[in-house]
Write a protein that holds these residues in place. Structure first.
Motif, PDB file in Angstrom:
ATOM      1  N   THR A 161       0.564  -1.392   0.437  1.00 46.23           N
ATOM      2  CA  THR A 161       0.088  -0.461  -0.455  1.00 46.23           C
ATOM      3  C   THR A 161       1.025   1.627   0.214  1.00 46.23           C
ATOM      4  OG1 THR A 161      -1.912  -1.222   1.181  1.00 46.23           O
ATOM      5  CG2 THR A 161      -1.584   1.597   2.136  1.00 46.23           C
ATOM      6  N   PRO A 162       0.614   2.340  -0.688  1.00 41.80           N
ATOM      7  CA  PRO A 162       1.899   2.926  -1.034  1.00 41.80           C
ATOM      8  C   PRO A 162       0.962   4.074  -0.096  1.00 41.80           C
ATOM      9  CG  PRO A 162       1.324   2.837  -3.567  1.00 41.80           C
ATOM     10  CD  PRO A 162       0.118   1.708  -2.276  1.00 41.80           C
ATOM     11  N   ILE A 163       2.388   4.784   0.463  1.00 42.95           N
ATOM     12  CA  ILE A 163       2.051   5.839   1.002  1.00 42.95           C
ATOM     13  C   ILE A 163       3.241   7.060   1.152  1.00 42.95           C
ATOM     14  CG2 ILE A 163       3.108   6.956   3.810  1.00 42.95           C
ATOM     15  CD1 ILE A 163       1.442   4.452   4.085  1.00 42.95           C
ATOM     16  N   ALA A 164       4.198   7.091   0.854  1.00 42.66           N
ATOM     17  CA  ALA A 164       5.025   8.672  -0.233  1.00 42.66           C
ATOM     18  C   ALA A 164       5.776   7.754  -0.939  1.00 42.66           C
ATOM     19  CB  ALA A 164       5.144   9.593   1.087  1.00 42.66           C
ATOM     20  N   SER A 165       6.597   8.698  -2.000  1.00 49.00           N
ATOM     21  CA  SER A 165       7.276   8.714  -2.625  1.00 49.00           C
ATOM     22  C   SER A 165       8.022  10.076  -3.150  1.00 49.00           C
ATOM     23  CB  SER A 165       6.663   8.533  -3.974  1.00 49.00           C
ATOM     24  OG  SER A 165       7.862   7.887  -4.724  1.00 49.00           O
ATOM     25  N   GLN A 166       9.115  10.083  -3.406  1.00 50.28           N
ATOM     26  CA  GLN A 166      10.320  11.785  -4.215  1.00 50.28           C
ATOM     27  C   GLN A 166      10.664  10.405  -5.048  1.00 50.28           C
ATOM     28  OE1 GLN A 166      12.380  13.205  -0.564  1.00 50.28           O
ATOM     29  NE2 GLN A 166      11.272  11.463   1.181  1.00 50.28           N
ATOM     30  N   ILE A 167      11.171  11.348  -6.461  1.00 51.42           N
ATOM     31  CA  ILE A 167      13.025  11.081  -7.030  1.00 51.42           C
ATOM     32  C   ILE A 167      13.808  11.334  -6.482  1.00 51.42           C
ATOM     33  CG2 ILE A 167      13.262  11.738  -9.188  1.00 51.42           C
ATOM     34  CD1 ILE A 167      10.464  10.247  -8.772  1.00 51.42           C
ATOM     35  N   ALA A 293      -1.275   8.606   7.521  1.00 52.93           N
ATOM     36  CA  ALA A 293      -0.424   8.907   6.582  1.00 52.93           C
ATOM     37  C   ALA A 293      -1.030   9.916   5.130  1.00 52.93           C
ATOM     38  CB  ALA A 293       0.192   7.319   5.228  1.00 52.93           C
ATOM     39  N   ALA A 294      -2.134   9.179   4.748  1.00 53.15           N
ATOM     40  CA  ALA A 294      -3.309  10.635   4.407  1.00 53.15           C
ATOM     41  C   ALA A 294      -2.929  11.260   4.571  1.00 53.15           C
ATOM     42  CB  ALA A 294      -4.633  10.238   3.410  1.00 53.15           C
ATOM     43  N   ALA A 295      -3.744  12.099   6.391  1.00 52.85           N
ATOM     44  CA  ALA A 295      -3.938  13.415   7.128  1.00 52.85           C
ATOM     45  C   ALA A 295      -2.506  14.002   6.654  1.00 52.85           C
ATOM     46  CB  ALA A 295      -4.022  12.626   7.752  1.00 52.85           C
ATOM     47  N   GLU A 296      -1.544  13.324   6.991  1.00 56.99           N
ATOM     48  CA  GLU A 296       0.002  14.209   7.308  1.00 56.99           C
ATOM     49  C   GLU A 296       0.082  14.729   5.747  1.00 56.99           C
ATOM     50  OE1 GLU A 296       2.963  12.328   9.679  1.00 56.99           O
ATOM     51  OE2 GLU A 296       1.665  11.986  11.307  1.00 56.99           O
ATOM     52  N   ARG A 297       0.608  13.826   5.049  1.00 61.84           N
ATOM     53  CA  ARG A 297       0.562  14.159   3.409  1.00 61.84           C
ATOM     54  C   ARG A 297      -0.456  15.511   2.505  1.00 61.84           C
ATOM     55  NH1 ARG A 297       0.372   9.487   1.444  1.00 61.84           N
ATOM     56  NH2 ARG A 297      -1.848   9.689   0.428  1.00 61.84           N
ATOM     57  N   ARG A 298      -1.212  15.249   3.569  1.00 58.50           N
ATOM     58  CA  ARG A 298      -2.548  15.964   3.117  1.00 58.50           C
ATOM     59  C   ARG A 298      -2.148  17.813   3.757  1.00 58.50           C
ATOM     60  NH1 ARG A 298      -6.525  14.043   3.959  1.00 58.50           N
ATOM     61  NH2 ARG A 298      -6.862  14.191   6.177  1.00 58.50           N
ATOM     62  N   ASP A 299      -2.034  17.451   4.840  1.00 58.55           N
ATOM     63  CA  ASP A 299      -0.848  18.774   5.481  1.00 58.55           C
ATOM     64  C   ASP A 299       0.085  19.106   4.505  1.00 58.55           C
ATOM     65  OD1 ASP A 299      -3.669  18.604   7.192  1.00 58.55           O
ATOM     66  OD2 ASP A 299      -1.929  17.773   8.679  1.00 58.55           O
ATOM     67  N   SER A 300       1.317  18.547   4.456  1.00 60.16           N
ATOM     68  CA  SER A 300       2.080  18.797   3.868  1.00 60.16           C
ATOM     69  C   SER A 300       1.922  18.884   2.320  1.00 60.16           C
ATOM     70  CB  SER A 300       3.340  17.870   3.514  1.00 60.16           C
ATOM     71  OG  SER A 300       2.528  16.609   2.633  1.00 60.16           O
ATOM     72  N   ALA A 301       0.845  19.372   2.295  1.00 58.47           N
ATOM     73  CA  ALA A 301       0.555  19.819   0.562  1.00 58.47           C
ATOM     74  C   ALA A 301       1.311  19.271  -0.289  1.00 58.47           C
ATOM     75  CB  ALA A 301       0.602  21.541   0.400  1.00 58.47           C
ATOM     76  N   LEU A 302       2.512  17.828  -0.224  1.00 62.19           N
ATOM     77  CA  LEU A 302       2.638  17.277  -0.861  1.00 62.19           C
ATOM     78  C   LEU A 302       1.752  15.366  -1.622  1.00 62.19           C
ATOM     79  CD1 LEU A 302       6.236  17.253   0.385  1.00 62.19           C
ATOM     80  CD2 LEU A 302       5.485  18.780  -1.405  1.00 62.19           C
ATOM     81  N   PRO A 303       2.002  15.976  -3.478  1.00 59.29           N
ATOM     82  CA  PRO A 303       0.935  14.797  -3.872  1.00 59.29           C
ATOM     83  C   PRO A 303       2.083  13.072  -2.926  1.00 59.29           C
ATOM     84  CG  PRO A 303       3.313  15.243  -5.013  1.00 59.29           C
ATOM     85  CD  PRO A 303       3.447  16.223  -3.868  1.00 59.29           C
ATOM     86  N   LEU A 304       1.290  12.344  -3.401  1.00 62.84           N
ATOM     87  CA  LEU A 304       1.517  11.041  -2.841  1.00 62.84           C
ATOM     88  C   LEU A 304       2.704  10.520  -4.052  1.00 62.84           C
ATOM     89  CD1 LEU A 304       0.966   7.945  -1.743  1.00 62.84           C
ATOM     90  CD2 LEU A 304      -0.511   8.069  -3.826  1.00 62.84           C
ATOM     91  N   SER A 305       3.154  11.283  -4.548  1.00 61.68           N
ATOM     92  CA  SER A 305       4.521   9.847  -5.457  1.00 61.68           C
ATOM     93  C   SER A 305       4.428  11.110  -7.014  1.00 61.68           C
ATOM     94  CB  SER A 305       3.939   8.540  -5.884  1.00 61.68           C
ATOM     95  OG  SER A 305       2.837   8.426  -7.017  1.00 61.68           O
ATOM     96  N   ARG A 306       5.476  11.170  -7.310  1.00 65.15           N
ATOM     97  CA  ARG A 306       6.128  11.535  -8.172  1.00 65.15           C
ATOM     98  C   ARG A 306       6.809  10.005  -9.048  1.00 65.15           C
ATOM     99  NH1 ARG A 306       9.994  16.345  -7.615  1.00 65.15           N
ATOM    100  NH2 ARG A 306      10.049  15.959 -10.355  1.00 65.15           N
ATOM    101  N   GLY A 307       6.974  10.120 -10.135  1.00 61.87           N
ATOM    102  CA  GLY A 307       7.515   8.876 -10.782  1.00 61.87           C
ATOM    103  C   GLY A 307       6.671   7.283 -10.392  1.00 61.87           C
ATOM    104  N   ASP A 308       7.471   6.247 -10.807  1.00 60.84           N
ATOM    105  CA  ASP A 308       7.126   4.901 -10.987  1.00 60.84           C
ATOM    106  C   ASP A 308       7.170   4.207  -9.234  1.00 60.84           C
ATOM    107  OD1 ASP A 308       8.049   2.039 -12.273  1.00 60.84           O
ATOM    108  OD2 ASP A 308       6.495   2.222 -11.196  1.00 60.84           O
ATOM    109  N   LEU A 309       6.264   3.933  -8.808  1.00 60.84           N
ATOM    110  CA  LEU A 309       5.653   3.569  -7.385  1.00 60.84           C
ATOM    111  C   LEU A 309       5.914   2.012  -7.668  1.00 60.84           C
ATOM    112  CD1 LEU A 309       2.942   5.205  -5.780  1.00 60.84           C
ATOM    113  CD2 LEU A 309       5.086   5.111  -5.166  1.00 60.84           C
ATOM    114  N   THR A 310       6.209   1.642  -8.405  1.00 65.88           N
ATOM    115  CA  THR A 310       6.355  -0.208  -9.299  1.00 65.88           C
ATOM    116  C   THR A 310       8.405  -0.068  -9.182  1.00 65.88           C
ATOM    117  OG1 THR A 310       6.941   0.293 -11.222  1.00 65.88           O
ATOM    118  CG2 THR A 310       4.533  -0.726  -9.939  1.00 65.88           C
TER     119      THR A 310
END
Length: 310
Positions: A161-167, A293-310
């Motif tokens: 289950t994806p939580i977050a992603s960074q390039i 994770a969804a709440a903290e990501r929403r508060d940070s105003a950052l997207p779930l991911s950029r790029g490939d989650l696989t």
């Protein structure tokens, strides 16, 4: 077949010792030995090769260990359902966390504090380690949930289950020949000395695969079991590294440079076994992790991911 016999079998297999298994189960060694002998007699097989110094699983024991773990897990699920029917969630959840690097946008201490307040009768056991080790422990029943940074191809028999992603980006000292560049390609880094995490860490697996995809060989001279220390190796000019931007302190004298092609992503997921049901307690903690994770990501105003989650 008694569950306590299965528990003794599993614990001896994990500890490699009847004495240590007894200490862990709070039983005398003779009671553990008797439980295993009773299980062997009932199944008509030999589960362990016993010598003076070593206790090892037989081939049959190795085959039956996974089934024993699944059986105990199913029994724990049944107990959890009964506990819920009697008005309370109880049980133990074994949660794997990644060594020395918290997943982006989720504070595990804050998560567990809130979970304990709502479910005081659920005990959460933390196991700290590398992503690959967590994946193995999930498959073999030693963990219920785990934070991992594995690509999907390295997560056989697991549900991610994806939580977050960074390039990830190239980190180099401010005086490095590439420090003034806007971007680089991996083939330009073939002669560089790298600092990186151990080979079974999720971040290392992703970076290694990126270089393989680009057809580039590199030298990892410093293997470091701490992301902050990798940044220090870069800061002092000993090496370059490819890191998630979130681990680099803005105050550090380190430049982050974009990688144009084959840039790896540091994707954090919560992993669960694909071949067995979670206990009610583990399922409830999984829901709490997703919500947090969804709440903290929403508060940070950052997207779930950029790029490939696989």
């Amino acid at each position: 077949m008694e569950l306590r016999h299965l528990s003794a079998f599993i614990t001896v297999a994990e500890e490699g010792s009847f004495t240590r298994a007894g200490e862990r189960l709070h039983l005398v060694q003779s009671a553990v030995s008797a439980a295993v002998r009773n299980l062997e007699r009932e199944l008509g097989v030999t589960l362990f090769e016993r010598t003076t110094h070593v206790v090892e699983l037989t081939d049959t024991g190795r085959l039956l260990l996974a089934e024993a773990r699944r059986t105990l897990s199913a029994a724990e699920s049944m107990r959890g359902v009964v506990d819920q029917l009697h008005g309370g969630l109880r049980g133990t959840v074994r949660l794997g966390v990644m060594q020395s690097h918290r997943p982006p946008w989720i504070s595990i201490p804050r998560l567990l504090a809130g979970f304990r307040e709502e479910y005081p009768d659920v005990r959460v056991e933390l196991r700290c380690g590398a992503s690959a080790a967590h994946a193995r422990d999930l498959r073999e029943g030693r963990l219920d949930l785990a934070f991992v940074a594995l690509p999907a191809g390295a997560a056989r028999s697991l549900t991610l289950t994806p939580i977050a992603s960074q390039i990830m980006r190239l980190a180099c000292p401010s005086g490095h020949r590439l420090a003034g560049r806007d971007s680089v390609e991996l083939h330009e880094l073939a002669e560089e000395t790298f600092a990186d995490s151990p080979a079974d860490w999720g971040s290392r697996i992703r970076v290694d695969r990126a270089f393989e995809a680009a057809g580039v060989e590199r030298t990892v001279h410093y293997e470091v079991g701490d992301m902050a220390s990798i940044v220090d190796f870069v800061h002092y000019g000993l090496a370059v590294a490819i890191l998630p931007p979130s681990v680099v302190d803005p105050a550090a004298d380190v430049r982050l440079v974009t990688i144009r092609e084959h840039a790896p992503s540091f994707a954090t997921s919560i992993a669960t076994p694909a071949d067995r049901e979670l206990t009610p307690a583990a399922g409830t903690l999984l829901d709490a992790i997703r919500h947090t994770a969804a709440a903290e990501r929403r508060d940070s105003a950052l997207p779930l991911s950029r790029g490939d989650l696989t």
